[in-house]
Design a protein around this motif. Structure first.
Motif, mmCIF file in Angstrom:
data_model
loop_
_atom_site.group_PDB
_atom_site.id
_atom_site.type_symbol
_atom_site.label_atom_id
_atom_site.label_comp_id
_atom_site.label_asym_id
_atom_site.label_seq_id
_atom_site.Cartn_x
_atom_site.Cartn_y
_atom_site.Cartn_z
ATOM 1 N N VAL A 75 86.021 12.604 46.918
ATOM 2 C CA VAL A 75 86.078 14.056 47.074
ATOM 3 C C VAL A 75 84.669 14.616 47.242
ATOM 4 O O VAL A 75 84.397 15.451 48.101
ATOM 5 C CB VAL A 75 86.778 14.709 45.869
ATOM 6 N N ALA A 97 96.845 12.366 47.389
ATOM 7 C CA ALA A 97 97.027 13.651 46.721
ATOM 8 C C ALA A 97 95.698 14.222 46.254
ATOM 9 O O ALA A 97 95.471 15.426 46.298
ATOM 10 C CB ALA A 97 97.971 13.486 45.541
ATOM 11 N N ALA A 98 94.801 13.336 45.823
ATOM 12 C CA ALA A 98 93.526 13.802 45.283
ATOM 13 C C ALA A 98 92.711 14.521 46.337
ATOM 14 O O ALA A 98 91.894 15.376 46.023
ATOM 15 C CB ALA A 98 92.739 12.630 44.727
ATOM 16 N N SER A 100 93.891 16.324 48.881
ATOM 17 C CA SER A 100 94.497 17.496 49.498
ATOM 18 C C SER A 100 93.663 18.758 49.348
ATOM 19 O O SER A 100 93.395 19.436 50.339
ATOM 20 C CB SER A 100 95.904 17.714 48.945
ATOM 21 N N PRO A 101 93.249 19.104 48.128
ATOM 22 C CA PRO A 101 92.495 20.366 48.021
ATOM 23 C C PRO A 101 91.231 20.371 48.873
ATOM 24 O O PRO A 101 90.955 21.354 49.565
ATOM 25 C CB PRO A 101 92.136 20.448 46.533
ATOM 26 N N LYS A 105 90.226 22.658 52.121
ATOM 27 C CA LYS A 105 88.992 23.430 52.189
ATOM 28 C C LYS A 105 88.299 23.172 53.527
ATOM 29 O O LYS A 105 87.837 24.102 54.192
ATOM 30 C CB LYS A 105 88.097 22.996 51.036
#
Ligand SMILES: Nc1ncnc2c1ncn2[C@@H]1O[C@H](COP(=O)(O)OP(=O)(O)OP(=O)(O)O)[C@@H](O)[C@H]1O
Ligand SMILES: Nc1ncnc2c1ncn2[C@@H]1O[C@H](COP(=O)(O)OP(=O)(O)OP(=O)(O)O)[C@@H](O)[C@H]1O
Ligand SMILES: [Mg+2]
Ligand SMILES: [Mg+2]
Lengths: 330, 322, 509, 327
Positions: A75, A97-98, A100-101, A105
């Protein structure tokens, strides 16, 4: 009530401006390719392909990733890439899933997001480049094992890199499904065994397996070091003819084991081509082009595109055997 | 009387400021709002681990199980929230699981008296195993959107919520360590456990609380991480383990125990963060970033050593002229 | 050739903020026992550390050994010249055998890869021990020895190194009377063989027994060097402190009030058995006996550290089980341990933090935080009232001299306002001036109603402070003596032979 | 004998024995010579490093850079072997090159610890980070496999004496040599002494920094030997293959009865510690424990072992402090 999901609008505007400037500055398209981790042979090979594609196509390729296969680190790498104003981020997620945010962005900042090697959140990516159809691949490995064993009866075991590796798990599940559906005579002696992505651990565990299950006839090994360790154990105990080993290894590393049959087949794709393909498709995206089924990519060949228009499959896997392993340089 | 001198922490603070200036000048994009918010988003989880580790190191111990404690807490939160429990219940459940891990460490270390490095090595493997057997190695997601605000949201649309949580915890830790009976006892037990026992301090209670507190911080780190990454997996944050030891020590915490300050650890975390982000922006290969972190760790301690020597010499000269 | 084996001239030593030694001189003749004496903080230990090469003196110092100028930069330089130091806290390796402890340090530096000749090592060790007439299996690890035995090992080491000068820094502080006698014998025999000895002690009696000459230091300055026959105890004290103090047997009558503490049939396997006694308000109960007779264990059992025990502890008429030191403090018990440096103080922490440690809970303000101002006031109060020198509350406790450290420990426990004070070897390593101050202090505290138990191996001390004396022997109470019937002889009889002078009931009257 | 029964090693031996008995019942394969030799061979690298670590821990230090240093030596070894001729001289050469390079890296640790007085864990943590980064940067994680090595090395790897692999012999020789150094050389006794009481050591004139530099350099020397053993074992060089091994090395030493605070530790105990870890790993598969529960078992066994050991230790300390109470 002052808490909002994302930063103030001004933020993203300003960085969009920044991007335009950067784009105008040197005129080169910037494509970031993020592997699961750097410094392992597999991803080194794809790096070569990606960099080559950069040269051939005249785009700037940034190939960077975490030093451990850790989602958190990945990330961060992506966050830093966003700050560098790249045009495309192509990522092989450690944990879909980790990401996705952070991918959300990136998308918000106008960066094109795609995945390669391992799928990310499909709602976020423009394109999903697969070396292989996971389901088909897992089944292919299972079938190859049966073929090498020369029998449809008997005990087998599965080695894996880590219990938490999502893509390995999906292949293993497919392989298991194939066995259950078509080969009822095959018995899996124990659940998949983790080898920590290390050859010597795979080696040790295989030794232990051979002893605990003296009737073992075959081993499927997933992750690149595992087949090597398994083969080494077979080689040392001289069981080449008794136990068949197939797995996902690079040809150069497997050569010495393929030679004497301790490893029967290494099944993989050509990771440098995958890197190349990723960059090539990324550039097309920037240029506004979407891939088409059957499209021929220079240096890679024909690719398959699924109906969703997103999923690109590079092609069928390559079987590396005693005879052809020497022809590859990775 | 107390003199204003260049303490270890002050030197470190100066280094941090120097680094910031240097990076701002030489790294394009370092001062961009994007990069600054990035750093603010990345720092809290690491900072929380570093603080948790620091508190343990002050007692002369170490907690190798810290990242798996966090992951286990995260698993609990994920399971609870994906089963439809409200966020608050899920968070409390996660904290409870974290505290349970801390209790286990604390019990074996404080009550039985086994050395911390061994105990936490054992619990590290144990917790990892537990997560593996619960999750079968898969990642769990399914957090509610409100939950993801904790790690991704802003306060007043400007400052990441997570850094506010971190700063709050840092201040809390500082107050607890410096102003409360427990905090004082932590330093005393770390300096000389026999003497503190003979002074009526209940060492095992103090130690137990230390491991509980460290687990609590790990659980908070876990909340921030899981909400930021929207998922939890066995290796959640595992790369922070040795980094947090390094940050605590770089921050001036003495590995034998008895000394360590929140502010020092804070500077150290900031230094690591700036190096990491700055060098990434410059496109320095990741392995070289690792090398540079190691060099910084050793270099700062050499600087401290030289400074101590220089101070001694100065004192001597003063004494001679007097 | 000069008559002196060792001459140290113009020795000064400055620590940050303290001038520990100021132009001091020390001259030791061959074959003499030379006493080095002075109040706490006078600089004795510092002088010895300079001799040992642990500290470097300030420039200008002169050093002669066997008539020749000598430079001692590192400890090994001293050892190689034949100077052996026996530190108060000893310099042994608990994990190594007696033989190795005696042998170690030899050939260091040059011959790292030399083979260790275990046979030779044991022979050397046995020879040295034999000269001391001390029998022990040389393969025993030193950690299994008593302090007295460990001291003999140290002396044997000095002999094995052919020491010409042996320095003993407070060697008797952890020895019992019998063991002290034994040490005297050894000293005399060393002296006969022409070995010089520097003897540091606060116990004037023993200094007169063994010493030929005295060098007196005061506040880091040289006062003078005297022959034993020029001096009396009184004169010596005047030289040391500039005033006269002596202590004598306690004559006060205890104002015995109600019973504070009663111990009934207390027993702990391998420590003590059948211990019963009571302590009243306002009295000082002395507990004495040989080293290893179980006094410390008993005290620590009452303080909740040495658990579990059988039997009853009754405080203020209520049966209580004390499970931890924390509880003991809550119940109003204070325990001042025998080892200041490891048990009594946290050396790296400031005086303030040490003094406030047991009362931190009472220093909380309404936000549950420590009230730092109150804490400092508390520390300053005890620094003043106990005359801790230097009176700098922020100074680390480890920077103080032994006596001042003990004052800090006492201050720390007085701050808890204890009802029961147990003090183990209260004046170990403390100079005569401070000693009688502490005795006075203890009597004063008792007069104000505190119940005090004084554990001491030093008989004059026990006699000087106690109202009653319990003598322990092999973990049991050998007998109890009222102050009026107690003499050094009657105590020794009980401690050595277990002969009861009087039955307990009588003694209590 | 009596001393052994009371020693700290005893409790590890008891645990090993118990495990062996249980495993022998569960799996007929366990007690075969073949299996046991496999266990020793598979843990020889761990063992060699643990033996070096024993000295470090006895002096009260710690070295978390061992795995990184071993990887670095492996890489150097692998790269040089690509250029070495296929002659017996090569074997001699690697036994010079690997230890020498190990000593070089180890002595850097030693000098920083001894001369700059930085706590060992910090120095070695920094070194670990530096070396790992450099190894990764230089090699890019590239494997070297047996086709890169001269055949004489492969022969050496498969060589065995009295049916025992050369790799096990390396472990045995290392253990014997280190035992000898610890027991019969002056520097060995000084290592013990420093761990027992640092202050006393300085007072009796032991050169403290020399001993520390020795200990870390010797650790470096053994990483060289371990690198040879590792390369022989896998017949490949994997720059990432050792990650995380340092914690196992430390665990083995401390399980073997060494005190992490220094002063206590024996070669024999460390060997037992290594065996314990090895047997747990081996036994989990032989006992057919469910994959997902294997780590839980490992963790639980470590916790039980250290707690049991510590309780035993406390009990023996209590015995020590007993005094004769008259009946
Ligand atoms: N390491 C140090 N740093 C600062 N001051 C010191 C140090 N060591 C000793 N001092 C100071 O030097 C002075 C002399 O101390 P020293 O220990 O030599 O006294 P002493 O005569 O041995 O006393 P005692 O009888 O109490 O042992 C004291 O004021 C002490 O506080
Ligand atoms: N530092 C030490 N190292 C090893 N053994 C010790 C030590 N101190 C005491 N012992 C042992 O502990 C036992 C009990 O000693 P303890 O201290 O209780 O006796 P004591 O009567 O309190 O004597 P003192 O207080 O004068 O030392 C004895 O066997 C003694 O040899
Ligand atoms: Mg002194
Ligand atoms: Mg005692």
């Amino acid at each position: 009530g002052c808490v909002s999901q994302q930063g103030a609008g001004g933020n993203s505007n300003s960085s969009k401006d920044g991007k335009d400037e950067a784009g105008g500055g040197d005129g080169k398209i910037k494509i970031a390719v993020v592997p699961k981790l750097i410094g392992i042979p597999y991803f080194n090979a794809s790096e070569k392909g990606a960099i080559q594609a950069g040269k051939d196509l005249g785009v700037e390729v940034i190939y960077t990733g975490p030093t451990e296969a850790d989602a958190a680190q990945q990330v961060k790498v992506i966050e830093d890439l966003i700050s560098q104003d790249v045009d495309v981020i192509a990522v092989a997620p450690n944990d879909a899933a980790a990401l996705s945010p952070v991918l959300q962005k990136a998308k918000d900042k106008g960066i094109i997001v795609m995945d390669w090697d391992t799928p990310a959140d499909q709602s976020l990516v423009e394109l999903s480049v697969h070396q292989i159809d996971d389901e088909a691949y897992g089944r292919h490995i299972a079938k190859s094992l049966i073929e090498q064993m020369g029998t449809e009866e008997g005990e087998i075991a599965i080695l894996t890199g880590g219990l938490a590796a999502a893509n390995l798990n999906s292949w293993i599940d497919a392989a298991k499904k194939e066995l259950e559906e078509n080969y009822p005579g095959i018995k899996l002696v124990t659940d998949k065994i983790a080898t920590d992505e290390k050859q010597q651990v795979a080696y040790q565990k295989t030794l232990d397996l051979i002893k605990s299950y003296p009737n073992l006839k075959g081993i499927m090994a997933f992750s690149t070091p595992a087949p090597l360790g398994a083969a080494q154990a077979i080689q040392e105990k001289g069981l080449q003819d008794k136990i068949a080993v197939v797995g996902t290894a690079l040809p150069k590393d497997s050569a010495p084991f393929l030679e004497d049959g301790s490893l029967d087949v290494a099944i993989l794709w050509e990771p440098d081509k995958l890197g190349y393909l990723t960059v090539a498709l990324a550039k097309d995206l920037v240029d506004g082009k979407k891939p088409e089924n059957g499209q021929n990519i220079d240096g890679v060949g024909e690719v398959e595109v699924w109906e969703d228009g997103k999923t690109v499959i590079m092609g069928p896997p390559t079987d590396f055997t005693k005879d052809n392993a020497k022809d590859y340089d990775f | 009387m107390k003199q204003v001198t260049l303490s270890k922490e002050n030197i470190l603070g100066l280094i941090a400021i120097g680094l910031f200036v240097l990076m701002s000048i030489s790294v394009p994009g370092f001062l961009s709002s994007n990069n600054l918010t990035n750093m603010m988003f990345q720092l809290p989880e690491f900072g929380l681990f570093a603080l948790a580790m620091m508190v343990v190191i002050v007692t002369g111990g170490i907690d190798l199980s810290i990242t798996y404690t966090a992951a286990l807490a995260g698993v609990a939160i994920a399971i609870l929230s994906s089963n439809g429990y409200p966020i608050i219940i899920a968070i409390l459940g996660g904290i409870a699981v974290g505290l349970l891990c801390g209790f286990m460490n604390g019990f074996i270390i404080a009550k039985i008296g086994v050395s911390p490095i061994l105990v936490t090595l054992g619990t590290m493997v144990l917790f990892e195993g537990l997560i593996l057997s619960i999750t079968k190695g898969n990642s769990i997601s399914g957090f509610s959107p409100e939950y993801t605000l904790i790690g991704n949201g802003y306060y007043l649309g400007l400052i990441p919520l997570s850094i506010i949580i971190f700063l709050f915890v840092a201040i809390l830790t500082s107050v607890l360590l410096n102003k409360t009976v427990w905090g004082r006892s932590v330093y005393m037990v770390g300096s000389n456990p026999v003497a503190s026992l003979f002074s009526g301090v209940n060492n095992s209670k103090v130690l137990m609380k230390v491991y509980l507190y460290s687990a609590l911080l790990a659980a908070i780190a876990s909340i921030i991480m899981t909400s930021r990454y929207n998922t939890v997996k066995v290796d959640l944050g595992s790369s922070y383990l040795l980094q947090s030891v390094a940050a605590a020590v770089l921050g001036g915490t003495e590995i034998q125990g008895g000394y360590g300050k929140v502010i020092g650890t804070l500077y150290a975390v900031m230094i690591f963060q700036m190096i990491s982000s700055g060098l990434n922006l410059m496109g320095v290969p990741r392995p070289i970033v690792t090398v540079i972190m190691g060099v910084i760790l050793i270099a700062v301690l050499i600087i401290n050593f030289i400074k101590v020597k220089a101070d001694e010499n100065k004192q001597k000269k003063l004494a001679e002229t007097a | 050739m000069s008559e002196y084996l060792l001459q140290m001239l113009n020795i000064s030593k400055t620590f940050p903020g303290v001038k520990a030694l100021d132009d001091v001189k020390l001259e030791v003749k061959k074959g003499e026992v030379h006493a080095l004496i002075g109040e706490n903080g006078a600089g004795k230990s510092t002088l010895i550390k300079i001799l040992a090469g642990v500290y470097q003196p300030d420039p200008g110092a002169q050093f002669f050994f066997e008539g020749k100028e000598a430079k001692i930069r590192r400890p090994i330089d001293a050892t190689m010249r034949g100077i052996s130091i026996i530190y108060q806290d000893l310099s042994l390796f608990p994990n190594l055998s007696v033989a190795e402890n005696i042998y170690i340090g030899r050939d260091s530096d040059k011959h790292s890869w030399k083979k260790v000749d275990w046979a030779l090592m044991e022979k050397t060790a046995k020879k040295a021990l034999k000269e001391l007439d001390f029998e022990i299996d040389v393969s025993t690890p030193v950690e299994k020895l008593s302090i007295a035995q460990q001291q003999m090992v140290e002396i044997a080491r000095a002999l094995a190194f052919d020491a010409k000068l042996i320095v003993m820094d407070e060697p008797t502080s952890s020895l019992s009377a019998g063991e002290v006698e034994k040490l005297y014998e050894v000293i005399f025999s060393l002296k006969k063989r022409g070995i010089s000895i520097i003897f540091v002690s606060h116990k004037l009696k023993e200094l007169f027994t063994v010493s030929d000459r005295f060098t007196v230091l005061r506040d880091g300055k040289y006062v003078g060097t005297y022959h034993a026959n020029e001096l009396t105890e009184e004169k010596l004290i005047t030289l040391m402190v500039g005033r006269k103090i002596l202590y004598e047997k306690n004559k006060e009558k205890a104002a015995s009030g109600k019973t504070l503490l009663e111990v009934r049939n207390l027993a702990k396997e391998g420590n003590f058995k059948d211990i019963s006694f009571e302590l009243r308000e306002g009295e000082v109960l002395g507990i004495t006996g040989l080293v290893g007779s179980g006094r410390t264990e008993l005290a620590q059992a009452i303080f909740g550290i040495n658990r579990p025990y059988k039997g009853d502890i009754i405080i203020n008429g209520q049966k209580t089980v004390i499970k931890s030191s924390e509880e003991a403090v809550k119940k109003g018990i204070a325990y001042i341990p025998e080892s200041r440096k490891t048990q009594g103080l946290i050396l790296r922490q400031s005086i303030i933090n040490n003094i406030s440690l047991p009362v931190l809970k009472k220093l909380k303000n309404k936000f549950l935080l420590i009230n730092r101002r109150k804490e400092i006031e508390l520390a300053e109060h005890y620094i003043q009232s106990l005359d801790v020198r230097p009176p700098l509350p922020y100074r680390a406790a480890g920077d103080l001299s032994g006596g001042n450290q003990q004052k800090v420990v006492i201050g720390k426990w007085l701050s808890t306002n204890p009802k029961i004070l147990i003090i183990d070897e209260p004046t170990n390593g403390i100079d005569i001036g401070a000693k009688s101050e502490i005795h006075k202090l203890l009597r004063g505290l008792a007069a104000n109603g505190m119940g005090i138990i004084v554990i001491s191996s030093e008989l004059p001390e026990v006699l000087a402070v106690s109202d009653r004396i319990i003598v322990m022997r092999h973990g049991r109470i050998a007998g109890e003596l009222g102050i009026h019937e107690a003499t050094q002889e009657s105590i020794m009889n009980l401690a050595l032979l277990g002969q009861k002078g009087k039955v307990r009931e009588e003694a209590q009257l | 004998m009596k001393a052994f029964l009371k020693s700290k090693e005893m409790s590890v031996a008891v645990i090993i024995l118990l495990l062996c008995i249980i495993l022998a019942f569960i799996s007929p394969v366990f007690l075969t010579a073949d299996n046991l030799l496999d266990v020793v061979k598979g843990n020889a690298v761990l063992g060699i490093l643990a033996i070096g670590m024993t000295l470090v821990i006895i002096t009260g230090g710690i070295d978390v850079s061992v795995a990184a240093v071993t990887s670095a030596v492996c890489v150097v070894l692998g790269k040089t072997m690509m250029f070495l001729p296929d002659s017996p001289l090569t074997i001699v050469l690697i036994f010079v090159i690997a230890p020498l390079f190990g000593v070089l890296l180890g002595s850097i640790n030693g000098i920083l610890v001894a001369k700059i007085q930085i706590p060992a864990i910090v120095v070695t943590l920094g070194m670990m980070s530096i070396i790992n980064g450099l190894v990764l940067y230089i090699t890019n994680g590239q494997y070297l496999n047996s086709s890169n090595f001269p055949t004489v090395f492969l022969k050496f790897s498969n060589f065995s004496v009295f049916g025992i692999s050369i790799i096990i012999w390396l472990f045995i020789i290392t253990a014997a040599l280190t035992w000898y150094i610890l027991k019969y050389t002056l520097i060995g006794r000084e290592v013990m002494a420093i761990g027992g009481n640092k202050e006393s050591a300085v007072r009796v004139g032991i050169n403290y920094s020399k001993v520390q530099i020795f200990v870390f350099s010797y650790m470096g020397f053994l990483t060289g030997i371990a690198a040879i053993a590792q390369t022989s074992y896998t017949k490949a060089v994997d720059p990432n293959g050792m990650i995380g091994l340092e914690l196992m090395v430390i665990a083995a030493v401390v399980l073997g009865g060494a005190n992490i605070m220094g002063g206590r530790g024996t070669i024999f105990g460390t060997i037992l510690g290594v065996l314990l870890l090895g047997i747990i790993q081996n036994g989990l598969i032989l006992a057919k424990i469910d994959t997902f529960w294997q780590k839980v078992f490992t963790g639980a066994i470590i916790l039980i072992a250290v707690s049991y050991d510590h309780i035993q230790y406390k009990r023996s300390q209590k015995q020590l402090s007993k005094i004769e109470v008259e009946a």
